[in-house]
Scaffold this motif. Structure first.
Motif, PDB file in Angstrom:
ATOM      1  N   ALA A 175      11.484  47.996  -6.947  1.00 51.53           N
ATOM      2  CA  ALA A 175      12.863  47.525  -6.782  1.00 51.53           C
ATOM      3  C   ALA A 175      13.322  46.917  -8.099  1.00 51.53           C
ATOM      4  O   ALA A 175      12.837  45.846  -8.498  1.00 51.53           O
ATOM      5  N   GLU A 176      14.250  47.587  -8.761  1.00 47.38           N
ATOM      6  CA  GLU A 176      14.744  47.121 -10.060  1.00 47.38           C
ATOM      7  C   GLU A 176      16.265  47.162 -10.073  1.00 47.38           C
ATOM      8  O   GLU A 176      16.889  48.099  -9.542  1.00 47.38           O
ATOM      9  N   ASP A 177      16.860  46.165 -10.718  1.00 52.06           N
ATOM     10  CA  ASP A 177      18.306  46.111 -10.928  1.00 52.06           C
ATOM     11  C   ASP A 177      19.055  46.315  -9.624  1.00 52.06           C
ATOM     12  O   ASP A 177      19.970  47.143  -9.513  1.00 52.06           O
ATOM     13  N   LEU A 178      18.677  45.534  -8.589  1.00 50.14           N
ATOM     14  CA  LEU A 178      19.341  45.694  -7.299  1.00 50.14           C
ATOM     15  C   LEU A 178      20.649  44.916  -7.296  1.00 50.14           C
ATOM     16  O   LEU A 178      20.714  43.767  -7.767  1.00 50.14           O
ATOM     17  N   PRO A 179      21.703  45.511  -6.754  1.00 51.34           N
ATOM     18  CA  PRO A 179      22.986  44.793  -6.711  1.00 51.34           C
ATOM     19  C   PRO A 179      22.993  43.735  -5.605  1.00 51.34           C
ATOM     20  O   PRO A 179      22.269  43.834  -4.610  1.00 51.34           O
ATOM     21  N   GLU A 180      23.816  42.726  -5.780  1.00 51.99           N
ATOM     22  CA  GLU A 180      23.978  41.698  -4.748  1.00 51.99           C
ATOM     23  C   GLU A 180      24.831  42.265  -3.622  1.00 51.99           C
ATOM     24  O   GLU A 180      25.859  42.929  -3.857  1.00 51.99           O
ATOM     25  N   ILE A 181      24.414  42.042  -2.376  1.00 49.73           N
ATOM     26  CA  ILE A 181      25.164  42.544  -1.224  1.00 49.73           C
ATOM     27  C   ILE A 181      25.565  41.375  -0.325  1.00 49.73           C
ATOM     28  O   ILE A 181      25.030  40.259  -0.426  1.00 49.73           O
ATOM     29  N   GLU A 182      26.478  41.642   0.569  1.00 49.87           N
ATOM     30  CA  GLU A 182      26.913  40.645   1.542  1.00 49.87           C
ATOM     31  C   GLU A 182      26.235  40.972   2.867  1.00 49.87           C
ATOM     32  O   GLU A 182      26.541  41.988   3.496  1.00 49.87           O
ATOM     33  N   ALA A 183      25.282  40.126   3.281  1.00 48.02           N
ATOM     34  CA  ALA A 183      24.500  40.414   4.479  1.00 48.02           C
ATOM     35  C   ALA A 183      23.908  39.121   5.025  1.00 48.02           C
ATOM     36  O   ALA A 183      23.897  38.078   4.370  1.00 48.02           O
ATOM     37  N   ASP A 184      23.402  39.223   6.259  1.00 47.78           N
ATOM     38  CA  ASP A 184      22.715  38.098   6.906  1.00 47.78           C
ATOM     39  C   ASP A 184      21.268  38.089   6.406  1.00 47.78           C
ATOM     40  O   ASP A 184      20.517  39.062   6.608  1.00 47.78           O
ATOM     41  N   HIS A 185      20.858  36.987   5.779  1.00 49.97           N
ATOM     42  CA  HIS A 185      19.541  36.928   5.156  1.00 49.97           C
ATOM     43  C   HIS A 185      18.440  37.105   6.190  1.00 49.97           C
ATOM     44  O   HIS A 185      17.465  37.844   5.980  1.00 49.97           O
ATOM     45  N   ARG A 186      18.555  36.419   7.318  1.00 51.80           N
ATOM     46  CA  ARG A 186      17.512  36.498   8.347  1.00 51.80           C
ATOM     47  C   ARG A 186      17.408  37.923   8.912  1.00 51.80           C
ATOM     48  O   ARG A 186      16.309  38.432   9.134  1.00 51.80           O
ATOM     49  N   ALA A 187      18.559  38.574   9.093  1.00 46.67           N
ATOM     50  CA  ALA A 187      18.541  39.932   9.653  1.00 46.67           C
ATOM     51  C   ALA A 187      17.885  40.921   8.686  1.00 46.67           C
ATOM     52  O   ALA A 187      17.080  41.760   9.086  1.00 46.67           O
ATOM     53  N   VAL A 188      18.236  40.821   7.392  1.00 48.19           N
ATOM     54  CA  VAL A 188      17.629  41.726   6.399  1.00 48.19           C
ATOM     55  C   VAL A 188      16.137  41.488   6.316  1.00 48.19           C
ATOM     56  O   VAL A 188      15.329  42.424   6.246  1.00 48.19           O
ATOM     57  N   LYS A 189      15.755  40.209   6.328  1.00 49.57           N
ATOM     58  CA  LYS A 189      14.317  39.878   6.287  1.00 49.57           C
ATOM     59  C   LYS A 189      13.624  40.423   7.538  1.00 49.57           C
ATOM     60  O   LYS A 189      12.506  40.973   7.463  1.00 49.57           O
ATOM     61  N   GLN A 190      14.307  40.305   8.717  1.00 46.51           N
ATOM     62  CA  GLN A 190      13.713  40.812   9.960  1.00 46.51           C
ATOM     63  C   GLN A 190      13.541  42.328   9.904  1.00 46.51           C
ATOM     64  O   GLN A 190      12.550  42.883  10.380  1.00 46.51           O
ATOM     65  N   ILE A 191      14.551  43.021   9.309  1.00 44.42           N
ATOM     66  CA  ILE A 191      14.458  44.480   9.167  1.00 44.42           C
ATOM     67  C   ILE A 191      13.230  44.860   8.357  1.00 44.42           C
ATOM     68  O   ILE A 191      12.426  45.725   8.747  1.00 44.42           O
ATOM     69  N   LEU A 192      13.053  44.210   7.199  1.00 40.85           N
ATOM     70  CA  LEU A 192      11.915  44.535   6.341  1.00 40.85           C
ATOM     71  C   LEU A 192      10.599  44.172   7.011  1.00 40.85           C
ATOM     72  O   LEU A 192       9.601  44.906   6.892  1.00 40.85           O
ATOM     73  N   LEU A 193      10.545  43.003   7.706  1.00 38.97           N
ATOM     74  CA  LEU A 193       9.314  42.607   8.378  1.00 38.97           C
ATOM     75  C   LEU A 193       8.926  43.617   9.463  1.00 38.97           C
ATOM     76  O   LEU A 193       7.745  43.980   9.596  1.00 38.97           O
ATOM     77  N   ASN A 194       9.918  44.079  10.243  1.00 40.00           N
ATOM     78  CA  ASN A 194       9.621  45.046  11.304  1.00 40.00           C
ATOM     79  C   ASN A 194       9.085  46.338  10.713  1.00 40.00           C
ATOM     80  O   ASN A 194       8.104  46.923  11.207  1.00 40.00           O
ATOM     81  N   LEU A 195       9.721  46.835   9.621  1.00 38.96           N
ATOM     82  CA  LEU A 195       9.285  48.090   9.021  1.00 38.96           C
ATOM     83  C   LEU A 195       7.904  47.955   8.399  1.00 38.96           C
ATOM     84  O   LEU A 195       7.046  48.844   8.532  1.00 38.96           O
ATOM     85  N   LEU A 196       7.675  46.827   7.670  1.00 38.42           N
ATOM     86  CA  LEU A 196       6.368  46.635   7.045  1.00 38.42           C
ATOM     87  C   LEU A 196       5.283  46.432   8.099  1.00 38.42           C
ATOM     88  O   LEU A 196       4.147  46.907   7.946  1.00 38.42           O
ATOM     89  N   SER A 197       5.592  45.693   9.191  1.00 38.17           N
ATOM     90  CA  SER A 197       4.600  45.480  10.249  1.00 38.17           C
ATOM     91  C   SER A 197       4.203  46.805  10.889  1.00 38.17           C
ATOM     92  O   SER A 197       3.015  47.062  11.145  1.00 38.17           O
ATOM     93  N   ASN A 198       5.179  47.681  11.169  1.00 36.83           N
ATOM     94  CA  ASN A 198       4.871  48.996  11.721  1.00 36.83           C
ATOM     95  C   ASN A 198       4.039  49.818  10.754  1.00 36.83           C
ATOM     96  O   ASN A 198       3.098  50.511  11.148  1.00 36.83           O
ATOM     97  N   ALA A 199       4.365  49.731   9.451  1.00 32.37           N
ATOM     98  CA  ALA A 199       3.614  50.499   8.458  1.00 32.37           C
ATOM     99  C   ALA A 199       2.173  50.027   8.401  1.00 32.37           C
ATOM    100  O   ALA A 199       1.237  50.843   8.348  1.00 32.37           O
ATOM    101  N   VAL A 200       1.961  48.698   8.418  1.00 31.74           N
ATOM    102  CA  VAL A 200       0.587  48.162   8.400  1.00 31.74           C
ATOM    103  C   VAL A 200      -0.133  48.521   9.690  1.00 31.74           C
ATOM    104  O   VAL A 200      -1.325  48.861   9.692  1.00 31.74           O
TER     105      VAL A 200
END
Length: 818
Positions: free
Chosen positions: A687-712
């Motif tokens: 992940a390089e030079d990512l733009p700033e977005i307008e989003a819910d921090h907890r929701a984005v974190k939850q999205i990544l946690l769910n995807l990473l947990s399934n991958a593991v």
């Protein structure tokens, strides 16, 4: 007494007496020198005119050769065009190739009426083809010859012929129009307006100035003039017109200078300076003038003979003379070449030996009949350059002008190979057409412009029960129509198209008959067997009747159907209300479920870490750790269920804020890294030079946690990669694993709540099946989307796309909605 004395005695002085004589002598001398000067000038002018006339004759010969070659090329192009029209050739490339093979042709093209080039043998001549078509359209007519104006670009002789809606453009190499000339000869071909089409190598090396000098000199001096080049050398230039295309043919060759002409004229009359030879000089001048006339007549005769020879050679026509009494056949040079004869004088037997053995008897009969009828007309084949060539010999017998009774036959020898080959091709195409017509399953007939029968097939005769006494060449349309009436049961014309009709034959067969006008004004009749279609129509009508009966029966049950529909609608409303009640209940139970569970997790953690003192039995400590892990796992499951319930009940709201995606990625990776390391997996972040977005921090974190947990969870070996890139419209997050993969038929079920793949995946890994469904819902609440790509045995790629600007429902909006 002397004469002087006598004159003196008479009162006349000697000077006065001799004065008239002196005047007469002076007048004679002046007249003599004036006559001599006039003769010298006439001799000079005559010499110049003779030189110019000879050069004009040369230019005329070359111009005749140019005319002959232009005519030959035009004839070959016409042959290609006529073959295309009469033979039915519609391939533009074939027409262009046939025209480009004509003598002196270098390229050919076929252009549509709209000016589009359909075929071109040499793309380098595209601009010339377009200019030639425009020039022919301006001139009008079906054919045009000339060199179109190209501005600064080089032009060339061009022939344009109409072929229906197309134009056949033949581009000619001007160098091929000329006879064989020396390398030092200066030959120039120009258009009527003076644009140079061809200049011989000698003129090209001399430069443009010499070309323009020849052009201006021949135009200003009536077709010929004496000129002088930059080096001081004298040249004579003459012009002759080429009748096809209006081209100007100019020839220039070295000659004597004007001073040399004057000196020659003066030398010719130097002997006339003496008065006694004046009469002889006058006679000489008269004789010289008569001789010059004779020479001019001889030159004219030679020029006429040369013109005939050039025209005959250009048209590939030879001359034959047969003397039956002497058994001698005289051949011209062109005739010898056409026949492949070893010489120009042969016996009739030697001539027959040149003919192919299969045609020899027929040719001998033609010559024998010529003795009786006086007309010679023979067609035969000869071997020439290892190939067969068709020859036509035509002529007539004449009596000997010397008064003897010996008969002489004069005729022409023509190479008819191309015409015979064209006729064979046309015959072949005609046989193919007849075969195609005969193989056509339906009736077919072709009529001429007077509606008389030309062609038909066996299906036409069988369909209308017509015998050979009716179906014959040039039978009228009306007679055949009348003879066909007994075979027709009924007939119907289409109202919007009178040329189309449907008929039913007495045999029960149905035919769809179409009659159209041909290009030459004739009529084409084509029939198609539509009996299966008619049978299908009848079957369709019967099916429509059965359907109408079924609809009538269905209408009688309409009341019951409406009642069932109403009952189903009511049941669906009850189910929806029950689902909403369930979701609302789970959402409201969030606090009641989480509070005691948090106490269980907290107390078990205190006991497992022995914060208030040691526990007497080690087994209790292990149980406390198990209770702590199970409580966390249960809390995660309850959180997922409650979050999904809130989403379904439309009570989960997001609080969008400016977010750096790298922060959420780092936090999610850090939380799942320990579980990954326990299984021997590594997590790679790209992940390089990512733009700033307008989003819910907890929701984005939850999205990544769910995807990473399934991958593991579903990866036993290999690595897991988090890939993030900014786009013009937002952010793309990908989680790539090398796990077991998902069968393609199960992919649509994964994003549904409580859906799991009932295979090895769920047997080894437990869960509620809400992870991906919750992730998809959170992405869509941001205005994004989720997609899954997977291959069994190779791994899975889950992609989440989020917009730069929050595209979902904000917290204030949700509160107002409630």
């Amino acid at each position: 007494m002397s004469s002087a004395e006598t004159l003196t005695a008479a009162g006349v002085s000697p000077d006065k007496a001799s004065r008239p004589f002196i005047v007469l002598v002076l007048m004679f001398i002046v007249a003599f020198f004036a006559a001599m000067s006039a003769q010298i000038k006439a001799h000079h002018d005559s010499a110049a005119e003779t030189i110019i006339a000879a050069q004009a004759s040369t230019a005329g010969l070359i111009a005749e050769r140019v005319n002959a070659n232009l005519a030959l090329t035009a004839g070959a192009s016409n042959g290609a065009a006529d073959l295309a029209v009469s033979g039915g050739v519609v391939d533009a490339n074939a027409i262009a190739t046939a025209a480009a093979s004509a003598p002196a042709a270098t390229a050919a093209a076929v252009v549509s009426r709209g000016g589009q080039i359909e075929a071109l043998t040499n793309p380098d001549h595209t601009a010339l083809v377009i200019a030639a078509v425009q020039a022919s359209q301006s001139a009008g007519g079906s054919a045009w010859a000339g060199a179109p104006s190209m501005g600064e670009l080089a032009t060339a002789p061009t022939l344009v012929q109409r072929i229906g809606d197309r134009s056949l453009v033949t581009i000619i190499d001007a160098a091929r129009l000329l006879p064989e000339i020396d390398n030092d000869a200066r030959v120039l071909i120009a258009t009527p307006d003076g644009q140079v089409v061809y200049a011989s190598p000698a003129l090209q090396s001399a430069g443009v100035r010499s070309q323009q000098q020849i052009l201006s000199a021949t135009r200003e001096n009536g077709g010929g003039a004496l000129i002088s080049d930059s080096a001081g050398s004298a040249w004579v230039a003459a012009e002759a017109p080429a009748h096809i295309g209006g081209f100007r043919v100019m020839v220039s060759s070295p000659t004597r200078t004007d001073l040399q002409l004057w000196f020659g004229a003066l030398l010719s009359f130097s002997l006339v300076a003496a008065a006694p030879l004046a009469a002889i000089a006058v006679l000489y001048l008269l004789m010289r003038q008569n001789g010059q006339r004779a020479r001019l007549a001889e030159a004219e005769a030679a020029r006429a003979e040369t013109h005939f020879r050039i025209a005959a050679d250009g048209a590939k026509v030879g001359v034959i003379e047969w003397r039956p009494g002497a058994d001698e056949v005289q051949l011209s040079e062109q005739a010898s070449r056409l026949l492949g004869a070893p010489g120009d004088t042969l016996s009739l037997r030697e001539l027959l030996e040149l003919v192919v053995s299969e045609d020899r008897f027929g040719v001998e009969e033609d010559f024998r009949r010529t003795r009786e009828a006086g007309m010679l007309d023979a067609r035969f084949r000869v071997m020439r350059n290892g190939a067969l060539a068709w020859i036509e010999v035509r002529g007539a017998a004449v009596e000997d002008s010397s008064g003897r009774s010996e008969m002489r036959v004069f005729g022409t020898v023509i190479d008819a190979t191309q015409r015979f080959e064209a006729e064979q091709r046309v015959s072949h195409l005609e046989r193919q057409l007849r075969a195609a017509i005969e193989n056509f399953s339906g009736p077919f007939a072709l009529w001429d412009t007077r509606r008389r029968l030309l062609l038909w097939n066996q299906s036409f005769a069988e369909a209308f029960r017509l015998g050979p006494e009716i179906l014959r060449q040039r039978a009228s349309y009306e007679a055949i129509a009348a003879a066909s009436i007994p075979a027709i049961r009924r007939e119907k014309h289409e109202p919007d198209n009178p040329d189309v009709r449907v008929i039913e034959l007495a045999s029960g067969q149905w035919l769809h008959i179409v009659e159209r006008r041909a290009a030459d004004g004739g009529l084409i009749t084509v029939g198609v067997d539509i009996t299966p279609l008619k049978r299908q129509e009848l079957e369709l009508a019967r099916n429509e009747k059965r359907l109408s009966d079924a609809l009538t029966r269905a209408e009688s049950q309409e009341y019951r159907i409406k009642a069932l529909a109403k009952e189903a609608h009511e049941e669906r409303q009850k189910a929806e209300e029950a689902s909403r009640a369930k979701s609302t209940f789970l959402a409201n139970m969030s606090h009641e479920l989480r509070t005691p569970l948090n106490a269980v997790i907290g107390f078990s953690e205190i006991m497992s870490k022995e914060l208030f003192g040691p526990i007497g039995n080690e087994q209790y400590k292990q149980y406390s750790s198990d209770i702590f892990d199970s409580g966390n796992h249960l809390l995660d499951l309850i959180n997922d269920i409650l979050d999904m319930a809130k989403i379904e009940a439309n009570k989960l709201t997001l609080t969008p804020r400016p977010l750096d995606p790298s922060v959420a990625i780092d936090q999610a990776v850090r939380l799942t890294k320990r579980k990954a390391e326990e299984k021997g997996l590594s997590i790679v972040v790209d992940a390089e030079d990512l733009p700033e977005i307008e989003a819910d921090h907890r929701a984005v974190k939850q999205i990544l946690l769910n995807l990473l947990s399934n991958a593991v969870k579903f990866t036993d070996h290999g690595a897991i990669m988090v890939h993030a890139r900014g786009t013009n419209t937002g952010l793309t997050l990908r989680v790539v694993d090398t796990g077991c993969g998902i069968p393609p038929e199960h992919l649509p079920r994964l994003a549904r709540p409580f859906e799991q793949v009932e295979e090895e995946l769920t047997r080894n890994n437990h869960g509620t099946g809400l992870g991906l469904a919750l992730t998809k819902s959170l992405a869509e609440m941001h205005g994004g989307k989720l997609s899954i790509q997977s291959e069994v045995g190779r791994g899975t790629i889950v992609t989440v796309t989020l917009p730069r600007t929050f595209g979902g429902q904000r917290e204030a909006e949700a509160t107002a909605a409630e």
